[in-house]
Write a protein that holds these residues in place. Structure first.
Motif, PDB file in Angstrom:
ATOM      1  N   TYR A   1     -27.972 -45.659  -0.902  1.00 27.19           N
ATOM      2  CA  TYR A   1     -27.549 -46.227   0.138  1.00 27.19           C
ATOM      3  C   TYR A   1     -28.670 -46.705   0.855  1.00 27.19           C
ATOM      4  O   TYR A   1     -29.564 -45.924   1.689  1.00 27.19           O
TER       5      TYR A   1
ATOM      6  N   TYR B   1     -31.205 -50.740   5.719  1.00 23.41           N
ATOM      7  CA  TYR B   1     -32.327 -52.003   5.905  1.00 23.41           C
ATOM      8  C   TYR B   1     -32.243 -52.671   7.497  1.00 23.41           C
ATOM      9  O   TYR B   1     -33.171 -53.316   7.907  1.00 23.41           O
ATOM     10  N   ASP B   2     -31.192 -52.286   8.174  1.00 25.07           N
ATOM     11  CA  ASP B   2     -30.918 -52.975   9.525  1.00 25.07           C
ATOM     12  C   ASP B   2     -30.308 -52.123  10.513  1.00 25.07           C
ATOM     13  O   ASP B   2     -29.270 -51.579   9.989  1.00 25.07           O
TER      14      ASP B   2
ATOM     15  N   TRP C   1     -16.703 -51.323   4.701  1.00 28.47           N
ATOM     16  CA  TRP C   1     -17.186 -51.817   3.324  1.00 28.47           C
ATOM     17  C   TRP C   1     -17.199 -53.524   3.691  1.00 28.47           C
ATOM     18  O   TRP C   1     -16.106 -53.862   3.548  1.00 28.47           O
TER      19      TRP C   1
ATOM     20  N   ASN D   1     -19.074 -56.006   1.498  1.00 29.00           N
ATOM     21  CA  ASN D   1     -18.639 -56.298   0.049  1.00 29.00           C
ATOM     22  C   ASN D   1     -19.130 -55.234  -0.886  1.00 29.00           C
ATOM     23  O   ASN D   1     -19.626 -54.232  -0.343  1.00 29.00           O
TER      24      ASN D   1
ATOM     25  N   GLY E   1     -21.860 -54.763  -2.230  1.00 29.02           N
ATOM     26  CA  GLY E   1     -23.076 -53.991  -2.273  1.00 29.02           C
ATOM     27  C   GLY E   1     -23.571 -54.013  -0.830  1.00 29.02           C
ATOM     28  O   GLY E   1     -25.088 -53.939  -0.610  1.00 29.02           O
ATOM     29  N   THR E   2     -22.646 -54.149   0.234  1.00 29.30           N
ATOM     30  CA  THR E   2     -23.138 -53.861   1.603  1.00 29.30           C
ATOM     31  C   THR E   2     -22.115 -53.101   2.470  1.00 29.30           C
ATOM     32  O   THR E   2     -20.888 -53.275   2.407  1.00 29.30           O
TER      33      THR E   2
ATOM     34  N   GLN F   1     -21.501 -50.945   6.263  1.00 27.51           N
ATOM     35  CA  GLN F   1     -22.019 -50.700   7.863  1.00 27.51           C
ATOM     36  C   GLN F   1     -21.220 -49.407   8.322  1.00 27.51           C
ATOM     37  O   GLN F   1     -20.276 -49.046   7.872  1.00 27.51           O
TER      38      GLN F   1
ATOM     39  N   TYR G   1     -26.793 -51.075   8.623  1.00 29.42           N
ATOM     40  CA  TYR G   1     -26.312 -51.722   7.538  1.00 29.42           C
ATOM     41  C   TYR G   1     -26.976 -51.054   6.376  1.00 29.42           C
ATOM     42  O   TYR G   1     -28.320 -50.773   6.391  1.00 29.42           O
ATOM     43  N   TYR G   2     -26.440 -50.810   5.240  1.00 31.52           N
ATOM     44  CA  TYR G   2     -26.936 -50.520   3.936  1.00 31.52           C
ATOM     45  C   TYR G   2     -26.798 -51.564   2.663  1.00 31.52           C
ATOM     46  O   TYR G   2     -25.841 -51.979   2.549  1.00 31.52           O
ATOM     47  N   MET G   3     -27.874 -51.642   2.061  1.00 30.89           N
ATOM     48  CA  MET G   3     -27.923 -52.287   0.877  1.00 30.89           C
ATOM     49  C   MET G   3     -27.600 -51.272  -0.464  1.00 30.89           C
ATOM     50  O   MET G   3     -28.137 -49.916  -0.483  1.00 30.89           O
TER      51      MET G   3
END
Length: 291
Positions: A80, A83-84, A109, A111, A113-114, A116, A135-137
């Motif tokens: 996880y 990134y923002d 969730w 999507n 791959g992302t 929050q 936010y997580y990649m």
């Protein structure tokens, strides 16, 4: 009452481990929110208590990843990567001698791959201190190692460098701009983040950048000392800095407005790889000691 979650289950879902992971008593509620306890770890230095912005952000970002990880329909371990994020301090003045805290997190969730999360950090008796929206990649651990496997290194998880994560050197100030370096990232700076493929934690970068902010602000104000609180911070982590890479920092004083000092910081590896950027609003608690 929440349902206790074991560390074994948590570490089967996320790839952050002790000593960087320092949450306790994680519980999951029926509505999907998660709660946990944490202690102040980092020295306050020049920041107003009860906890530094970097220390709070570290606990909150991990808390958010735990909640998202427990709700990930794919049960494998994932990375996880925050990134923002938007960091804020409560407007009410919290008790500044508190050392123990409670965290609560609610996630979404977006999507596959992302994810929050919104996390709130409070004192044990419920006084709000900080909030974080992050936010997580999200990457499968195997995919992460496939993309970045050339950076694999052994790490010593028995050491804990996070109580005093400040290490700026070669500091130069020209007017309203400060330039400095964190030097080369070593495995000793990254235990628990991530095991086998260590990378500089965002909280370590944030700690050093805020130290640079204070150094520049003292220069701009022609002050020997000051005491400050981070009212707001916008953090953008654009890439990972791996072991062996040198990270340089540049901070620019932008303006004073509404009782708040605005600064913008960036971290680079070489001249092209941007590791991250941090836009901060600092409130000086006490009148600086002017030279």
């Amino acid at each position: 009452m929440g349902q206790p979650v074991s560390t074994e289950e948590i570490f089967s879902r996320i790839d952050v481990t002790p000593p960087y992971y320092a949450l306790r008593d994680v519980t999951r509620n029926d509505d999907g929110t998660v709660e946990a306890s944490a202690s102040r770890i980092q020295d306050l230095g020049q920041q107003v208590g009860p906890i530094t912005a970097a220390d709070a952000a570290r606990h909150m970002a991990i808390m958010g990843s735990v909640g998202a990880g427990l709700d990930n329909p794919e049960p494998d371990r994932h990375m996880y990567l925050a990134y923002d994020a938007e960091f804020r301090r409560a407007r009410e003045r919290p008790p500044e001698d508190a050392t123990e805290f409670r965290l609560s997190a609610r996630h979404t969730w977006i999507n596959a791959g992302t994810a929050q999360s919104t996390i709130v950090l409070r004192t044990d008796d419920g006084a709000p201190i900080n909030s974080l929206s992050v936010y997580y990649m999200v990457l499968k651990r195997d995919d992460f190692f496939f993309f970045f496997g050339d950076n694999q290194r052994e790490t010593d998880e028995s050491t804990d460098p996070y109580a005093d994560a400040v290490g700026l050197s070669d500091v130069e100030i020209e007017g309203k701009i400060l330039r400095a370096t964190l030097g080369e990232i070593t495995p000793e700076l990254c235990p628990g983040h991530f095991k086998g493929l260590p990378a500089m934690p965002v909280a370590y970068l944030m700690s050093n950048v805020l130290d640079a902010n204070a150094t520049l602000l003292k220069s701009v104000l022609n002050a020997d000392t000051l005491s400050f609180a981070v009212r707001e911070g916008s953090v953008r982590a654009e890439a990972l800095a791996f072991v062996g890479e040198r990270v340089d920092v540049e901070v620019e004083f932008q303006r004073f407005s509404g009782g708040t000092y605005w600064l913008h910081s960036k971290a680079l590896v070489g001249n092209e790889k941007s590791v991250g950027a941090l836009h901060t609003k600092l409130r000086v608690r006490e009148q600086p000691s002017i030279r």
